[in-house]
Design an enzyme around this catalytic site. Structure first.
Site, PDB file in Angstrom:
ATOM      1  N   GLU A 129     -15.497  45.451  -4.310  1.00  0.00           N
ATOM      2  CA  GLU A 129     -16.802  45.251  -4.941  1.00  0.00           C
ATOM      3  C   GLU A 129     -17.012  43.765  -5.178  1.00  0.00           C
ATOM      4  OE1 GLU A 129     -17.030  47.704  -8.428  1.00  0.00           O
ATOM      5  OE2 GLU A 129     -16.618  49.558  -7.329  1.00  0.00           O
ATOM      6  N   SER A 134      -9.655  41.151  -5.224  1.00  0.00           N
ATOM      7  CA  SER A 134      -8.213  41.167  -5.459  1.00  0.00           C
ATOM      8  C   SER A 134      -7.866  42.013  -6.673  1.00  0.00           C
ATOM      9  CB  SER A 134      -7.707  39.734  -5.659  1.00  0.00           C
ATOM     10  OG  SER A 134      -7.843  38.988  -4.456  1.00  0.00           O
ATOM     11  N   ILE A 339      -3.284  21.725  21.429  1.00  0.00           N
ATOM     12  CA  ILE A 339      -2.677  21.504  22.746  1.00  0.00           C
ATOM     13  C   ILE A 339      -3.748  21.380  23.823  1.00  0.00           C
ATOM     14  CG2 ILE A 339      -1.295  22.635  24.545  1.00  0.00           C
ATOM     15  CD1 ILE A 339       0.536  23.654  22.298  1.00  0.00           C
ATOM     16  N   GLU A 365      -7.372  43.155   2.996  1.00  0.00           N
ATOM     17  CA  GLU A 365      -6.292  44.040   2.542  1.00  0.00           C
ATOM     18  C   GLU A 365      -5.275  43.308   1.670  1.00  0.00           C
ATOM     19  OE1 GLU A 365      -4.814  47.141   4.956  1.00  0.00           O
ATOM     20  OE2 GLU A 365      -6.425  46.982   6.415  1.00  0.00           O
ATOM     21  N   THR A 367      -5.258  39.259  -0.269  1.00  0.00           N
ATOM     22  CA  THR A 367      -5.125  37.864   0.147  1.00  0.00           C
ATOM     23  C   THR A 367      -3.665  37.432   0.173  1.00  0.00           C
ATOM     24  OG1 THR A 367      -5.267  37.060  -2.120  1.00  0.00           O
ATOM     25  CG2 THR A 367      -7.355  37.312  -0.912  1.00  0.00           C
ATOM     26  N   SER A 368      -3.406  36.290   0.784  1.00  0.00           N
ATOM     27  CA  SER A 368      -2.048  35.746   0.787  1.00  0.00           C
ATOM     28  C   SER A 368      -1.545  35.548  -0.633  1.00  0.00           C
ATOM     29  CB  SER A 368      -2.013  34.411   1.544  1.00  0.00           C
ATOM     30  OG  SER A 368      -2.210  34.609   2.931  1.00  0.00           O
TER      31      SER A 368
END
Length: 386
Positions: A129, A134, A339, A365, A367-368
């Site tokens: 929501e 979190s 690169i 799903e 956060t870190s």
């Protein structure tokens, strides 16, 4: 099996089948659906006859009856071809269909799962929501019992598949018990009175995956729409997210592999200062770091999938997998762009799409930051108990 990454012959055959399909049918339109933010309906329709929308579902409900590990292999291979399509499948499978299989009544399973497993209907999951991301325990969407029905009011945001799904598994507060203890889960069908789909998000990446808000305005559902026991919705969805986080890790692995291949081939072909740039120490350092990150991600994803499949505890491992693989994918795609230099920055090449796509994997799903909290708490609690 001698090591985690060993595959059985059956698993190899399944992986190769999905790989062939993904590269023939999904990869060719990946750039186009990203550019136009178009949902690939035709691809989803092609996936259904292959059983991909019901990989994990038992045959008695019309599914393929495959293993969790096979599902993870499928997500990895599809993400290699197109992150948007992989996310669509992951949300449909692990977040919408599996909770009904795991927590639903026999009647609910027979009513909803065959349509989901066959691809006749697409599923979605509603947890987030605007003020409860979190902190999912801060859910404000409410469900009030009214005789033999429930009335839902509230909204959910950033819902994958929302505009195209027919079956939604959502959370709502059914009591004022603190935190997650007052939260229950429900199955809501598109077409229910008071249900609607709101604004579609215009996103940075994974643009071929549909993301929109869903609204409940005196939304009426029958009492048998309650999924699991009243007050256990939050707990059940925390268990659901453990599996979902392994899927996110598999997505990160697939996209990392795709980016690495583009970068490595370029390093072998591009010449500068009289030799290929792959002979330069600075480039070799990046290639080595990328290879190490992908190998470690694969070990984590496969090991955690095996653990879940074996019924072993895996909450901490799922968070470690999601945290490491998603952040590794961000580094891999960033270095791949470096690169290729200007070519990497150009939209004529896929790397900028990979770079945008993997960013969500550090957010969705959990956060870190949330993963680090889950991991740290688990470690500290274990030390206290030791």
């Amino acid at each position: 099996m001698s090591v985690v990454t060993d595959l059985s012959e059956e698993e190899k055959l399944f992986r190769d089948t999905v790989r062939e399909f993904a590269r023939a049918e999904i990869a060719p339109i990946a750039a186009e659906i990203d550019e136009t933010s178009r949902f690939p309906t035709e691809t989803i329709e092609k996936m259904a006859p292959l059983g991909l929308l019901g990989i994990l579902i038992p045959e008695e409900y019309g599914g393929a009856g495959a293993s969790l590990f096979s599902y993870i292999l499928a997500i990895e291979e599809i993400a290699y071809a197109c992150g948007s399509t992989a996310l669509t499948l992951a949300a449909h499978t692990s977040l919408a269909t599996l909770p009904i299989l795991q927590f639903g009544t026999g009647e609910q399973k027979m009513r909803y799962i065959p349509d989901l497993a066959s691809g006749r209907k697409l599923g979605a999951f509603g947890l987030t929501e605007s003020h409860a991301g979190s902190d999912a325990g801060g859910t404000r969407t409410r469900a009030v019992k009214d005789g033999r029905r429930w009335i839902l009011n509230g909204s959910k945001c950033y819902i994958t598949n929302a505009s195209h799904a027919s079956i939604f598994v959502v959370t709502a507060r059914t009591s004022d018990a603190p935190g997650g203890r007052g939260i229950s889960s429900f199955i809501v069908e598109r077409g229910a009175s008071g249900f609607s789909v709101g604004k579609k998000e215009d996103k940075l990446g994974l643009r071929g995956s549909d993301t929109a808000e869903i609204l409940f305005e005196d939304c009426v559902v029958p009492e048998e729409s309650l999924l699991g026991k009243e007050g256990e919705g939050f707990r059940n969805f925390m268990l659901t997210l453990d599996g979902g986080r392994i899927g996110i890790g598999a997505m990160a692995l697939g996209i990392s592999r795709a980016a690495f291949l583009v970068a490595a081939r370029h390093a072998n072909a591009r010449k500068a200062f009289g030799s290929t740039i792959g002979s330069l120490g600075a480039i070799q350092e990046k290639i080595a770091d990328m290879a190490a990150a992908i190998h470690a991600s694969r070990l984590l994803v496969y090991d955690t999938a095996r653990r879940r499949e074996a019924g072993l505890p895996h909450t901490r491992e799922a968070s470690i997998t999601k945290l490491f693989a998603s952040e590794a994918a961000y580094r891999v795609t960033k270095d791949a762009i470096q690169i290729l230099g200007g070519n990497g920055y150009s939209r004529e090449y896929p790397l900028e799409r990979f770079y945008r796509d993997v960013k969500l994997l550090e957010i969705g799903e959990g956060t870190s930051e949330i993963q680090r909290i889950v991991i740290a708490r688990s470690v500290l609690e274990e030390l206290v108990e030791a």
